[in-house]
Design a protein around this motif. Structure first.
Motif, PDB file in Angstrom:
ATOM      1  N   ALA A  29       0.871  -1.324  -0.011  1.00 54.21           N
ATOM      2  CA  ALA A  29       0.007  -0.043   0.038  1.00 54.21           C
ATOM      3  C   ALA A  29       0.888   1.205  -0.028  1.00 54.21           C
ATOM      4  O   ALA A  29       1.682   1.371   0.745  1.00 54.21           O
ATOM      5  N   ARG A  30       0.508   2.262  -0.721  1.00 56.43           N
ATOM      6  CA  ARG A  30       1.275   3.473  -0.894  1.00 56.43           C
ATOM      7  C   ARG A  30       0.175   4.609  -0.785  1.00 56.43           C
ATOM      8  O   ARG A  30      -1.015   4.479  -1.091  1.00 56.43           O
ATOM      9  N   THR A  31       0.587   5.739  -0.096  1.00 58.92           N
ATOM     10  CA  THR A  31      -0.204   6.904  -0.074  1.00 58.92           C
ATOM     11  C   THR A  31      -0.588   7.596  -1.349  1.00 58.92           C
ATOM     12  O   THR A  31       0.253   8.035  -2.158  1.00 58.92           O
ATOM     13  N   ASP A  32      -1.793   7.463  -1.809  1.00 61.12           N
ATOM     14  CA  ASP A  32      -2.212   8.386  -2.803  1.00 61.12           C
ATOM     15  C   ASP A  32      -2.460   9.807  -2.502  1.00 61.12           C
ATOM     16  O   ASP A  32      -3.407  10.203  -1.767  1.00 61.12           O
ATOM     17  N   ALA A  37      -5.026  14.417  -0.463  1.00 58.46           N
ATOM     18  CA  ALA A  37      -5.045  16.151  -0.378  1.00 58.46           C
ATOM     19  C   ALA A  37      -6.860  16.535  -0.388  1.00 58.46           C
ATOM     20  O   ALA A  37      -7.127  17.365   0.131  1.00 58.46           O
ATOM     21  N   ALA A  38      -7.535  15.698  -1.060  1.00 63.44           N
ATOM     22  CA  ALA A  38      -9.021  15.966  -1.428  1.00 63.44           C
ATOM     23  C   ALA A  38      -9.696  15.788  -0.032  1.00 63.44           C
ATOM     24  O   ALA A  38     -10.929  16.283   0.014  1.00 63.44           O
ATOM     25  N   ARG A  39      -9.314  15.151   1.098  1.00 61.24           N
ATOM     26  CA  ARG A  39      -9.760  14.722   2.124  1.00 61.24           C
ATOM     27  C   ARG A  39      -9.487  15.877   3.193  1.00 61.24           C
ATOM     28  O   ARG A  39     -10.151  15.635   4.354  1.00 61.24           O
ATOM     29  N   LEU A  40      -8.335  16.729   2.914  1.00 62.66           N
ATOM     30  CA  LEU A  40      -8.000  17.636   3.966  1.00 62.66           C
ATOM     31  C   LEU A  40      -8.590  18.952   3.630  1.00 62.66           C
ATOM     32  O   LEU A  40      -8.708  19.418   2.812  1.00 62.66           O
ATOM     33  N   THR A  41      -8.762  19.587   4.968  1.00 59.48           N
ATOM     34  CA  THR A  41      -9.053  20.841   5.162  1.00 59.48           C
ATOM     35  C   THR A  41      -8.051  21.987   5.058  1.00 59.48           C
ATOM     36  O   THR A  41      -6.879  21.655   5.280  1.00 59.48           O
ATOM     37  N   MET A  83      -5.088   8.471   9.083  1.00 56.45           N
ATOM     38  CA  MET A  83      -4.840   8.704   7.660  1.00 56.45           C
ATOM     39  C   MET A  83      -3.039   8.739   7.392  1.00 56.45           C
ATOM     40  O   MET A  83      -2.544   8.732   6.269  1.00 56.45           O
ATOM     41  N   GLY A  84      -2.303   8.692   8.519  1.00 60.95           N
ATOM     42  CA  GLY A  84      -0.986   8.816   8.483  1.00 60.95           C
ATOM     43  C   GLY A  84      -0.445  10.170   8.362  1.00 60.95           C
ATOM     44  O   GLY A  84       0.883  10.511   8.031  1.00 60.95           O
ATOM     45  N   VAL A  85      -1.297  11.367   8.346  1.00 61.40           N
ATOM     46  CA  VAL A  85      -0.984  12.704   8.156  1.00 61.40           C
ATOM     47  C   VAL A  85      -0.364  13.004   9.578  1.00 61.40           C
ATOM     48  O   VAL A  85       0.893  13.706   9.393  1.00 61.40           O
ATOM     49  N   LEU A  86      -0.741  12.424  10.750  1.00 60.74           N
ATOM     50  CA  LEU A  86      -0.218  12.878  11.965  1.00 60.74           C
ATOM     51  C   LEU A  86       0.422  11.588  12.475  1.00 60.74           C
ATOM     52  O   LEU A  86      -0.028  10.760  12.151  1.00 60.74           O
ATOM     53  N   ASP A  87       1.507  11.764  13.634  1.00 67.15           N
ATOM     54  CA  ASP A  87       1.784  10.704  14.377  1.00 67.15           C
ATOM     55  C   ASP A  87       1.527  11.156  15.829  1.00 67.15           C
ATOM     56  O   ASP A  87       1.381  12.352  15.876  1.00 67.15           O
ATOM     57  N   SER A  88       1.557  10.214  16.634  1.00 61.99           N
ATOM     58  CA  SER A  88       1.492  10.727  18.126  1.00 61.99           C
ATOM     59  C   SER A  88       1.963  10.031  19.011  1.00 61.99           C
ATOM     60  O   SER A  88       2.500   8.572  18.520  1.00 61.99           O
ATOM     61  N   PHE A  89       2.234  10.539  20.353  1.00 59.40           N
ATOM     62  CA  PHE A  89       2.626   9.569  21.492  1.00 59.40           C
ATOM     63  C   PHE A  89       1.987  10.079  22.766  1.00 59.40           C
ATOM     64  O   PHE A  89       1.733  11.466  22.606  1.00 59.40           O
ATOM     65  N   ALA A 107       2.750  10.651   5.818  1.00 57.97           N
ATOM     66  CA  ALA A 107       1.867  11.070   4.820  1.00 57.97           C
ATOM     67  C   ALA A 107       1.580  12.753   4.761  1.00 57.97           C
ATOM     68  O   ALA A 107       1.665  13.383   3.657  1.00 57.97           O
ATOM     69  N   GLY A 108       2.008  13.073   5.839  1.00 56.92           N
ATOM     70  CA  GLY A 108       2.022  14.817   6.199  1.00 56.92           C
ATOM     71  C   GLY A 108       3.144  15.300   5.128  1.00 56.92           C
ATOM     72  O   GLY A 108       3.145  16.216   4.577  1.00 56.92           O
ATOM     73  N   ALA A 109       4.248  14.711   5.879  1.00 58.34           N
ATOM     74  CA  ALA A 109       5.581  15.081   5.263  1.00 58.34           C
ATOM     75  C   ALA A 109       5.674  14.810   3.742  1.00 58.34           C
ATOM     76  O   ALA A 109       6.219  15.606   3.124  1.00 58.34           O
ATOM     77  N   GLU A 110       5.110  13.869   3.302  1.00 60.09           N
ATOM     78  CA  GLU A 110       5.112  13.649   1.590  1.00 60.09           C
ATOM     79  C   GLU A 110       4.379  14.623   1.017  1.00 60.09           C
ATOM     80  O   GLU A 110       4.433  15.263  -0.121  1.00 60.09           O
ATOM     81  N   LEU A 111       3.062  15.171   1.718  1.00 55.36           N
ATOM     82  CA  LEU A 111       2.228  16.163   1.014  1.00 55.36           C
ATOM     83  C   LEU A 111       3.064  17.433   1.033  1.00 55.36           C
ATOM     84  O   LEU A 111       2.976  18.019  -0.026  1.00 55.36           O
TER      85      LEU A 111
END
Length: 330
Positions: A29-32, A37-41, A83-89, A107-111
């Motif tokens: 699986a790869r990030t499309d 981007a279409a799902r982000l505000t 979505m992989g846009v954020l990571d957390s701990f 995914a956020g960094a790739e964007l």
């Protein structure tokens, strides 16, 4: 300290944090990015840039800056995490529980990289990015800076808010402050530009004193006069620091004011100028009138350094507004 962030002495257990698990994904699986981007505000895109700029923000920081309620913030942050846009701990504490801490996900960094036309390494993101921040010995310091500036962003007009990394990129030949900002009170037209040094008391005072000539050299080179605000760990530390810096600040003609964690929030009258006849502490707008000849170190963002081109180009730098374009519940 403000209530929007970590406790001044959070009691973190060194090198201990819990990670939230994502559902297993097929290895192919790869990030499309187009679909993502279409799902982000616009607010989501703002948050991506904020986490790239400031490394880590707690759920309290993000809620205060960008949402009308904790429930709506938690729901959207969880979606962005999956979505992989954020990571957390979540750091472990000796008492109580810490809020979720968010960092930039792959995914956020790739964007960010795709929008800038550079490769992923240009963003500085690494596979162990979240772990490095979670286990960093400077985590408490980073959170303290972000808490202070979060409070300023939500209680004043704060058009510019630069992290240590961006400030170093601009002025690293002279100084490496923990932050740089412009602030005005809602009922005031007096701009207070300032550099921030956030002192947790973890190193000796001589190290702070050694920074003052750099600020003086920057002022002399750029023909500006920007105050230095130093936020310290406590009243005793502040008193010792003021005694240590008084002569140097006077000799270098630097506008310097200090505060400490025991006094209240940074918008209260908690700032005491060095070498001043004033007997009381001042608010940020009062500091601006106290130093009538101050001027900002940053006046024209078009003069910012342009990153090199090519495969290993740096991510182009643009100031990220400290508030999102569309705060709200959704």
């Amino acid at each position: 300290m403000p209530t929007t962030g970590p406790h001044p002495n959070p009691g973190y257990i060194p090198r201990a944090a819990s990670r939230r698990r994502r559902p297993a994904q097929p290895s192919r699986a790869r990030t499309d990015l187009a679909q993502l981007a279409a799902r982000l505000t616009p607010r989501d895109l703002w948050l991506i840039r904020m986490l790239h700029e400031h490394k880590v923000l707690t759920s309290h920081h993000i809620t205060t800056l960008a949402f009308t309620g904790h429930r709506s913030a938690t729901r959207r942050l969880r979606e962005l995490y999956f979505m992989g846009v954020l990571d957390s701990f979540r750091p472990l504490r000796t008492r109580g529980s810490a809020p979720e801490h968010y960092t930039l996900g792959k995914a956020g960094a790739e964007l960010l990289a795709a929008q800038a036309g550079v490769d992923l390494p240009a963003t500085g993101w690494r596979k162990d990015n979240c772990a490095r921040i979670a286990f960093s010995p400077t985590l408490e310091h980073t959170l303290g800076v972000n808490t202070l500036l979060t409070h300023l962003a939500t209680h004043t007009t704060l058009p510019i808010w630069l992290s240590e990394r961006s400030a170093t990129r601009l002025w690293g030949d002279w100084v490496r402050p923990d932050g740089y900002a412009h602030t005005t009170a809602p009922d005031s037209s007096h701009l207070l530009p300032f550099f921030l040094e956030y002192d947790t008391g973890s190193y000796n005072l001589a190290r702070l004193e050694a920074k003052l000539p750099g600020y003086a050299a920057l002022a002399a080179t750029t023909a500006t006069r920007t105050p230095l605000l130093i936020h310290t760990a406590g009243a005793r530390r502040e008193s010792a620091l003021r005694h240590r810096l008084a002569d140097a600040a006077d000799r270098l003609d630097l506008p310097v004011a200090t505060s400490n964690t025991q006094l209240g929030t940074p918008t209260d009258p908690v700032w005491l100028p060095l070498n001043s006849s004033t007997t009381g502490r001042l608010t940020p707008p009062q500091l601006a009138t106290h130093w009538p000849d101050i001027s900002p170190a940053l006046t024209d963002t078009s003069l910012l350094p342009v990153p090199a081109s090519g495969r290993h180009a740096a991510l182009p730098w643009h100031p990220t507004p400290p508030r999102p374009p569309t705060p709200g519940p959704a």
